[in-house]
Design a protein around this motif. Structure first.
Motif, PDB file in Angstrom:
ATOM      1  N   ASP A  82       0.847  -1.189   0.000  1.00  0.00           N
ATOM      2  CA  ASP A  82       0.000   0.000   0.000  1.00  0.00           C
ATOM      3  C   ASP A  82       0.882   1.238   0.000  1.00  0.00           C
ATOM      4  O   ASP A  82       2.084   1.169   0.296  1.00  0.00           O
ATOM      5  N   ALA A  83       0.273   2.388  -0.311  1.00  0.00           N
ATOM      6  CA  ALA A  83       1.019   3.643  -0.292  1.00  0.00           C
ATOM      7  C   ALA A  83       1.673   3.840   1.073  1.00  0.00           C
ATOM      8  O   ALA A  83       1.080   3.534   2.111  1.00  0.00           O
ATOM      9  N   PHE A  84       2.923   4.327   1.079  1.00  0.00           N
ATOM     10  CA  PHE A  84       3.637   4.535   2.343  1.00  0.00           C
ATOM     11  C   PHE A  84       4.614   5.693   2.197  1.00  0.00           C
ATOM     12  O   PHE A  84       5.010   6.080   1.094  1.00  0.00           O
ATOM     13  N   SER A  85       4.994   6.241   3.353  1.00  0.00           N
ATOM     14  CA  SER A  85       5.990   7.307   3.382  1.00  0.00           C
ATOM     15  C   SER A  85       7.386   6.692   3.428  1.00  0.00           C
ATOM     16  O   SER A  85       7.731   6.012   4.403  1.00  0.00           O
ATOM     17  N   PRO A  86       8.210   6.910   2.415  1.00  0.00           N
ATOM     18  CA  PRO A  86       9.549   6.302   2.392  1.00  0.00           C
ATOM     19  C   PRO A  86      10.408   6.630   3.607  1.00  0.00           C
ATOM     20  O   PRO A  86      11.063   5.741   4.165  1.00  0.00           O
ATOM     21  N   THR A  87      10.423   7.881   4.041  1.00  0.00           N
ATOM     22  CA  THR A  87      11.289   8.245   5.161  1.00  0.00           C
ATOM     23  C   THR A  87      10.816   7.641   6.482  1.00  0.00           C
ATOM     24  O   THR A  87      11.599   7.522   7.437  1.00  0.00           O
ATOM     25  N   VAL A  88       9.543   7.244   6.527  1.00  0.00           N
ATOM     26  CA  VAL A  88       9.004   6.617   7.731  1.00  0.00           C
ATOM     27  C   VAL A  88       9.156   5.096   7.674  1.00  0.00           C
ATOM     28  O   VAL A  88       9.488   4.447   8.670  1.00  0.00           O
ATOM     29  N   ARG A  89       8.946   4.517   6.498  1.00  0.00           N
ATOM     30  CA  ARG A  89       8.854   3.062   6.367  1.00  0.00           C
ATOM     31  C   ARG A  89      10.104   2.387   5.819  1.00  0.00           C
ATOM     32  O   ARG A  89      10.177   1.163   5.763  1.00  0.00           O
ATOM     33  N   ILE A  90      11.106   3.172   5.415  1.00  0.00           N
ATOM     34  CA  ILE A  90      12.354   2.586   4.917  1.00  0.00           C
ATOM     35  C   ILE A  90      13.520   3.191   5.674  1.00  0.00           C
ATOM     36  O   ILE A  90      13.672   4.415   5.732  1.00  0.00           O
ATOM     37  N   ALA A  91      14.341   2.331   6.271  1.00  0.00           N
ATOM     38  CA  ALA A  91      15.545   2.784   6.973  1.00  0.00           C
ATOM     39  C   ALA A  91      16.682   2.858   5.956  1.00  0.00           C
ATOM     40  O   ALA A  91      17.311   1.845   5.636  1.00  0.00           O
ATOM     41  N   ALA A  92      16.913   4.039   5.447  1.00  0.00           N
ATOM     42  CA  ALA A  92      17.907   4.223   4.382  1.00  0.00           C
ATOM     43  C   ALA A  92      19.231   4.717   4.953  1.00  0.00           C
ATOM     44  O   ALA A  92      19.258   5.436   5.955  1.00  0.00           O
ATOM     45  N   PRO A  93      20.335   4.357   4.316  1.00  0.00           N
ATOM     46  CA  PRO A  93      21.646   4.857   4.764  1.00  0.00           C
ATOM     47  C   PRO A  93      21.800   6.347   4.474  1.00  0.00           C
ATOM     48  O   PRO A  93      21.121   6.910   3.608  1.00  0.00           O
ATOM     49  N   THR A  94      22.697   6.975   5.210  1.00  0.00           N
ATOM     50  CA  THR A  94      22.968   8.398   5.029  1.00  0.00           C
ATOM     51  C   THR A  94      23.378   8.685   3.579  1.00  0.00           C
ATOM     52  O   THR A  94      24.173   7.954   2.994  1.00  0.00           O
ATOM     53  N   GLY A  95      22.815   9.727   3.008  1.00  0.00           N
ATOM     54  CA  GLY A  95      23.137  10.111   1.645  1.00  0.00           C
ATOM     55  C   GLY A  95      22.110   9.665   0.625  1.00  0.00           C
ATOM     56  O   GLY A  95      22.177  10.048  -0.545  1.00  0.00           O
ATOM     57  N   THR A  96      21.148   8.870   1.049  1.00  0.00           N
ATOM     58  CA  THR A  96      20.120   8.375   0.130  1.00  0.00           C
ATOM     59  C   THR A  96      19.219   9.507  -0.336  1.00  0.00           C
ATOM     60  O   THR A  96      18.702  10.289   0.470  1.00  0.00           O
ATOM     61  N   THR A  97      19.018   9.592  -1.638  1.00  0.00           N
ATOM     62  CA  THR A  97      18.039  10.539  -2.192  1.00  0.00           C
ATOM     63  C   THR A  97      16.918   9.803  -2.913  1.00  0.00           C
ATOM     64  O   THR A  97      15.830  10.340  -3.081  1.00  0.00           O
ATOM     65  N   HIS A  98      17.191   8.560  -3.340  1.00  0.00           N
ATOM     66  CA  HIS A  98      16.205   7.785  -4.084  1.00  0.00           C
ATOM     67  C   HIS A  98      16.339   6.302  -3.733  1.00  0.00           C
ATOM     68  O   HIS A  98      17.353   5.877  -3.176  1.00  0.00           O
ATOM     69  N   PHE A  99      15.340   5.530  -4.094  1.00  0.00           N
ATOM     70  CA  PHE A  99      15.345   4.094  -3.843  1.00  0.00           C
ATOM     71  C   PHE A  99      14.438   3.409  -4.852  1.00  0.00           C
ATOM     72  O   PHE A  99      13.663   4.058  -5.564  1.00  0.00           O
ATOM     73  N   VAL A 136      23.268  12.924  -8.096  1.00  0.00           N
ATOM     74  CA  VAL A 136      24.297  13.953  -8.180  1.00  0.00           C
ATOM     75  C   VAL A 136      24.262  14.547  -9.586  1.00  0.00           C
ATOM     76  O   VAL A 136      24.485  13.845 -10.573  1.00  0.00           O
ATOM     77  N   ASN A 137      23.943  15.829  -9.668  1.00  0.00           N
ATOM     78  CA  ASN A 137      23.879  16.528 -10.951  1.00  0.00           C
ATOM     79  C   ASN A 137      22.997  15.796 -11.971  1.00  0.00           C
ATOM     80  O   ASN A 137      23.346  15.655 -13.148  1.00  0.00           O
ATOM     81  N   GLY A 138      21.862  15.328 -11.482  1.00  0.00           N
ATOM     82  CA  GLY A 138      20.913  14.684 -12.379  1.00  0.00           C
ATOM     83  C   GLY A 138      21.198  13.232 -12.694  1.00  0.00           C
ATOM     84  O   GLY A 138      20.422  12.576 -13.387  1.00  0.00           O
ATOM     85  N   GLN A 139      22.303  12.691 -12.177  1.00  0.00           N
ATOM     86  CA  GLN A 139      22.655  11.300 -12.413  1.00  0.00           C
ATOM     87  C   GLN A 139      22.418  10.474 -11.138  1.00  0.00           C
ATOM     88  O   GLN A 139      22.662  10.941 -10.032  1.00  0.00           O
ATOM     89  N   MET A 140      21.945   9.238 -11.319  1.00  0.00           N
ATOM     90  CA  MET A 140      21.709   8.349 -10.188  1.00  0.00           C
ATOM     91  C   MET A 140      22.909   7.417  -9.996  1.00  0.00           C
ATOM     92  O   MET A 140      23.354   6.768 -10.939  1.00  0.00           O
ATOM     93  N   TYR A 141      23.406   7.367  -8.771  1.00  0.00           N
ATOM     94  CA  TYR A 141      24.528   6.501  -8.447  1.00  0.00           C
ATOM     95  C   TYR A 141      24.110   5.541  -7.332  1.00  0.00           C
ATOM     96  O   TYR A 141      23.493   5.965  -6.347  1.00  0.00           O
ATOM     97  N   GLU A 142      24.464   4.257  -7.490  1.00  0.00           N
ATOM     98  CA  GLU A 142      24.187   3.303  -6.420  1.00  0.00           C
ATOM     99  C   GLU A 142      24.995   3.702  -5.198  1.00  0.00           C
ATOM    100  O   GLU A 142      26.186   3.951  -5.285  1.00  0.00           O
ATOM    101  N   LEU A 143      24.321   3.774  -4.064  1.00  0.00           N
ATOM    102  CA  LEU A 143      24.976   4.217  -2.851  1.00  0.00           C
ATOM    103  C   LEU A 143      26.012   3.178  -2.403  1.00  0.00           C
ATOM    104  O   LEU A 143      25.692   2.016  -2.181  1.00  0.00           O
ATOM    105  N   LYS A 144      27.273   3.616  -2.297  1.00  0.00           N
ATOM    106  CA  LYS A 144      28.372   2.724  -1.897  1.00  0.00           C
ATOM    107  C   LYS A 144      28.376   1.441  -2.718  1.00  0.00           C
ATOM    108  O   LYS A 144      28.625   0.353  -2.215  1.00  0.00           O
TER     109      LYS A 144
END
Length: 251
Positions: free
Chosen positions: A149-166, A228-236
């Motif tokens: 169901d619809a959910f808030s990402p920042t509430v329902r996903i524990a993301a590492p520091t620096g995450t902008t997308h998933f 970063v500058n419009g490009q998506m990079y896999e975090l670490k």
């Protein structure tokens, strides 16, 4: 085995001592062991041969599974995933009550022991995704599904520091351990912003062979990105991505 200390680390064999590097550091051990011909033929090593046969079967099964889901696994695995998976598959082999010791197989064992297996202990699905989801496999149609169901990402996903997308990923595979073959299909969301705003409802489907007679596993995962500058990079390089087995279905 002994651990090497000091500035200079050795590799190779010196005076009957083997020096080598592992994920636990630089180690050393005395070279030696029982003659291979004796292990292969001496009745005293019958149990050793039986254990070796079943361990080898489990190792092949692990390779089959890893290769089947490789498109997702390459982005979400830790350094010990091979040994951890093999250990679980050896345990499954031992649950086979049909065949004699030394001839026990994965397909005749309790494959449900694979459920909840985490491929990346550095980013477990169980401590990453807190959004409720429903998943199922329909053996008649061959469809493996996941719904959130619809959910808030920042509430329902524990993301590492620096995450902008998933994104949320799902895959399903038929595994023929006896013939060492597999099929695999997957589905995934678009790369979504990691914000407080609710996502849309998510529905993922992977379609396998209808009325399959083979064991089927379904995996679910989350991958993290930084824009970063419009490009998506896999975090670490995917070190924090989560992937786990959420369904094991046997005929």
């Amino acid at each position: 085995m002994a651990k090497q200390t000091g500035i200079i680390k050795l590799k190779g064999t010196i005076g009957g001592i083997s020096f080598y590097k592992t994920t636990d550091g630089h180690l050393a051990r005395e070279k030696g062991g029982v003659d291979a011909n004796r292990i292969a033929n001496d009745p005293a090593f019958q149990r050793t041969r039986e254990n070796g046969s079943e361990f080898g079967r489990a190792g092949k099964g692990g390779k089959l599974l890893r290769n089947a889901i490789r498109i997702l696994l390459q982005n979400a695995k830790d350094k010990r995933v091979v040994s951890r998976l093999t250990k679980t598959l050896v345990a499954i082999t031992k649950t086979d009550t049909t065949n004699e010791r030394g001839s026990r197989t994965l397909q005749d064992g309790n494959l449900s022991l694979l459920e909840s297996f985490e491929f990346n202990l550095g980013g477990k699905l169980g401590t990453t995704l807190f959004a409720p989801f429903t998943n199922a496999f329909d053996r008649v149609s061959g469809d493996a599904t996941v719904n959130l169901d619809a959910f808030s990402p920042t509430v329902r996903i524990a993301a590492p520091t620096g995450t902008t997308h998933f994104k949320v990923v799902m895959g399903a595979s038929e595994l023929d351990f006896e013939n060492e073959t597999s099929t695999f299909e997957n589905d995934e969301t678009a790369i979504l912003p990691y914000t407080a705003a609710d996502t849309a409802a998510i529905a993922l489907t992977a379609s396998l062979t209808a009325n399959s007679t083979l064991p089927v596993v379904q995996v679910l995962g989350v991958e993290f990105y930084q824009e970063v500058n419009g490009q998506m990079y896999e975090l670490k390089n995917g070190a924090y991505n989560a992937l786990a087995i959420v369904i094991v279905d046997t005929p």
